[in-house]
Design a protein around this motif. Structure first.
Motif, short mmCIF file in Angstrom:
data_model
loop_
_atom_site.label_atom_id
_atom_site.label_comp_id
_atom_site.label_asym_id
_atom_site.label_seq_id
_atom_site.Cartn_x
_atom_site.Cartn_y
_atom_site.Cartn_z
N VAL A 147 8.72 25.98 -27.15
CA VAL A 147 8.58 24.55 -26.87
C VAL A 147 9.00 23.75 -28.09
O VAL A 147 8.48 23.96 -29.19
CB VAL A 147 7.12 24.21 -26.50
N THR A 148 9.95 22.87 -27.89
CA THR A 148 10.45 22.05 -28.99
C THR A 148 9.95 20.61 -28.93
O THR A 148 10.21 19.82 -29.84
CB THR A 148 11.99 22.03 -28.97
N GLY A 149 9.26 20.26 -27.85
CA GLY A 149 8.76 18.90 -27.68
C GLY A 149 8.41 18.67 -26.22
O GLY A 149 8.06 19.60 -25.49
N GLU A 150 8.50 17.45 -25.78
CA GLU A 150 8.22 17.13 -24.38
C GLU A 150 9.10 15.98 -23.93
O GLU A 150 9.59 15.19 -24.73
CB GLU A 150 6.75 16.78 -24.18
N THR A 151 9.31 15.93 -22.61
CA THR A 151 10.11 14.87 -22.01
C THR A 151 9.26 14.11 -21.01
O THR A 151 8.41 14.69 -20.34
CB THR A 151 11.35 15.44 -21.31
N SER A 152 9.44 12.82 -20.94
CA SER A 152 8.68 11.97 -20.02
C SER A 152 9.50 11.70 -18.76
O SER A 152 10.72 11.53 -18.82
CB SER A 152 8.32 10.64 -20.70
N HIS A 153 8.80 11.68 -17.64
CA HIS A 153 9.44 11.45 -16.36
C HIS A 153 8.63 10.44 -15.55
O HIS A 153 7.43 10.25 -15.78
CB HIS A 153 9.57 12.75 -15.56
N LEU A 154 9.29 9.81 -14.62
CA LEU A 154 8.65 8.83 -13.74
C LEU A 154 8.62 9.42 -12.32
O LEU A 154 9.64 9.85 -11.80
CB LEU A 154 9.41 7.51 -13.74
N GLY A 155 7.43 9.48 -11.75
CA GLY A 155 7.27 10.00 -10.40
C GLY A 155 6.61 8.97 -9.49
O GLY A 155 6.18 7.90 -9.95
N SER A 156 6.52 9.28 -8.23
CA SER A 156 5.90 8.38 -7.27
C SER A 156 5.25 9.18 -6.15
O SER A 156 5.61 10.33 -5.91
CB SER A 156 6.91 7.40 -6.69
N TYR A 157 4.26 8.59 -5.51
CA TYR A 157 3.63 9.21 -4.35
C TYR A 157 3.26 8.13 -3.34
O TYR A 157 3.07 6.96 -3.69
CB TYR A 157 2.39 10.01 -4.76
N THR A 158 3.17 8.54 -2.10
CA THR A 158 2.90 7.61 -1.01
C THR A 158 1.60 8.00 -0.31
O THR A 158 1.37 9.18 -0.03
CB THR A 158 4.05 7.61 0.01
N THR A 159 0.76 7.02 -0.06
CA THR A 159 -0.50 7.27 0.61
C THR A 159 -0.67 6.34 1.81
O THR A 159 -0.02 5.30 1.91
CB THR A 159 -1.70 7.09 -0.33
N TYR A 160 -1.55 6.76 2.70
CA TYR A 160 -1.90 5.97 3.88
C TYR A 160 -3.43 5.88 3.96
O TYR A 160 -4.13 6.84 3.62
CB TYR A 160 -1.39 6.63 5.16
N SER A 161 -3.91 4.76 4.43
CA SER A 161 -5.34 4.60 4.70
C SER A 161 -5.56 4.81 6.18
O SER A 161 -4.94 4.15 7.02
CB SER A 161 -5.83 3.22 4.27
N ARG A 162 -6.47 5.76 6.50
CA ARG A 162 -6.77 6.07 7.90
C ARG A 162 -8.23 5.72 8.18
O ARG A 162 -9.07 5.91 7.29
CB ARG A 162 -6.54 7.57 8.18
N TRP A 163 -8.54 5.24 9.37
CA TRP A 163 -9.94 4.92 9.66
C TRP A 163 -10.27 5.18 11.13
O TRP A 163 -9.41 5.15 12.01
CB TRP A 163 -10.26 3.47 9.30
N ILE A 164 -11.56 5.45 11.34
CA ILE A 164 -12.12 5.61 12.68
C ILE A 164 -13.44 4.85 12.68
O ILE A 164 -14.26 5.01 11.78
CB ILE A 164 -12.38 7.09 13.03
N ILE A 165 -13.65 4.03 13.70
CA ILE A 165 -14.89 3.27 13.82
C ILE A 165 -15.50 3.56 15.19
O ILE A 165 -14.82 3.45 16.22
CB ILE A 165 -14.66 1.76 13.66
N LEU A 166 -16.77 3.94 15.18
CA LEU A 166 -17.52 4.18 16.41
C LEU A 166 -18.68 3.21 16.47
O LEU A 166 -19.59 3.26 15.64
CB LEU A 166 -18.02 5.63 16.45
N ASP A 167 -18.65 2.30 17.44
CA ASP A 167 -19.70 1.30 17.65
C ASP A 167 -20.46 1.63 18.92
O ASP A 167 -19.86 1.69 20.00
CB ASP A 167 -19.10 -0.10 17.77
N ALA A 168 -21.76 1.84 18.82
CA ALA A 168 -22.57 2.17 19.99
C ALA A 168 -23.47 0.99 20.36
O ALA A 168 -24.10 0.37 19.50
CB ALA A 168 -23.42 3.41 19.71
#
Length: 219
Positions: A147-168
């Motif tokens: 190992v001579t050092g390190e390199t920096s990188h830019l990444g990304s990720y995608t998320t979704y919000s999911r929901w379920i509602i039960l009303d009685a």
């Protein structure tokens, strides 16, 4: 060649470890919030109705989701109103998923290269002309890698919000007084990488040995 082989072996090990991580089953972070009126004991016969706007009981997706909920309810001895059975509670099922949300992040990776030389070997030849001579040679260095050092990188990720509602709600209150009297309400939310609600829905309902059943058993 000895050090080159070691370097390739390290890369191969990193590749295998990365493959093992990616092959693991995805994890789902599920949050459940449930509240009840405190007087819901004995209300065991239910009917499931659409809670989403413009969704009918004949909607194929709604029917699919109902089948998962029926399975969960059967484990806590809730009975679906069918035939001549009169429902005690009407449960409205609402569900949805947001548009994708993309986040960026930075990460570092080790930089590999030559860290030094373990040995040197020189090959050459001497040419003489009478009392004089010339020497011509080449030196070969055996490199060491690490190992001579390190390199920096830019990444990304995608998320979704999911929901379920039960009303009685109480059926009798609506039938007699046209009043929507709540019995209990359960909200299930999750944030993850899957944008396929049909794939995620049964996992949210039956997550971790049926958490939904454990929550509703208290209602």
């Amino acid at each position: 060649m000895k050090y080159n082989f070691r370097f390739l072996t390290l890369l191969l090990c990193f590749g295998i470890l990365s493959g093992c991580v990616s092959a693991r089953k995805p994890k789902y972070d599920v949050q459940i919030d449930s509240i009840n009126s405190g007087i819901s004991n004995g209300k065991k016969v239910y009917v499931l109705l659409p809670g989403n706007k413009n969704t009918s009981t004949d909607d194929l997706q709604f029917k699919e989701y109902v089948s998962y909920i029926d399975r969960a309810f059967s484990r806590i001895r809730l009975t679906k109103a069918e035939g001549g059975n009169a429902a005690d509670i009407a449960i409205f099922l609402a569900y949805g998923i947001t548009d994708p949300q993309t986040q960026q992040y930075t990460y570092s990776e080790p930089a590999w290269g030559v860290t030094g030389y373990s040995s040197s070997t020189t090959y050459g030849s001497l040419t003489s002309y009478g009392n004089t001579g010339t020497y011509s040679g080449t030196t070969y260095n055996t490199p060491q890698y690490g190992v001579t050092g390190e390199t920096s990188h830019l990444g990304s990720y995608t998320t979704y919000s999911r929901w379920i509602i039960l009303d009685a709600y109480y059926v009798t209150s609506y039938s007699n007084e046209k009043k929507m009297e709540p019995v209990w309400k359960t909200t299930i939310t999750s944030i993850g990488s899957s944008g396929d609600l049909r794939r995620v829905f049964p996992i949210l309902i039956l997550h971790r040995r049926n958490i939904l059943a454990q929550i509703l058993a208290k209602n």
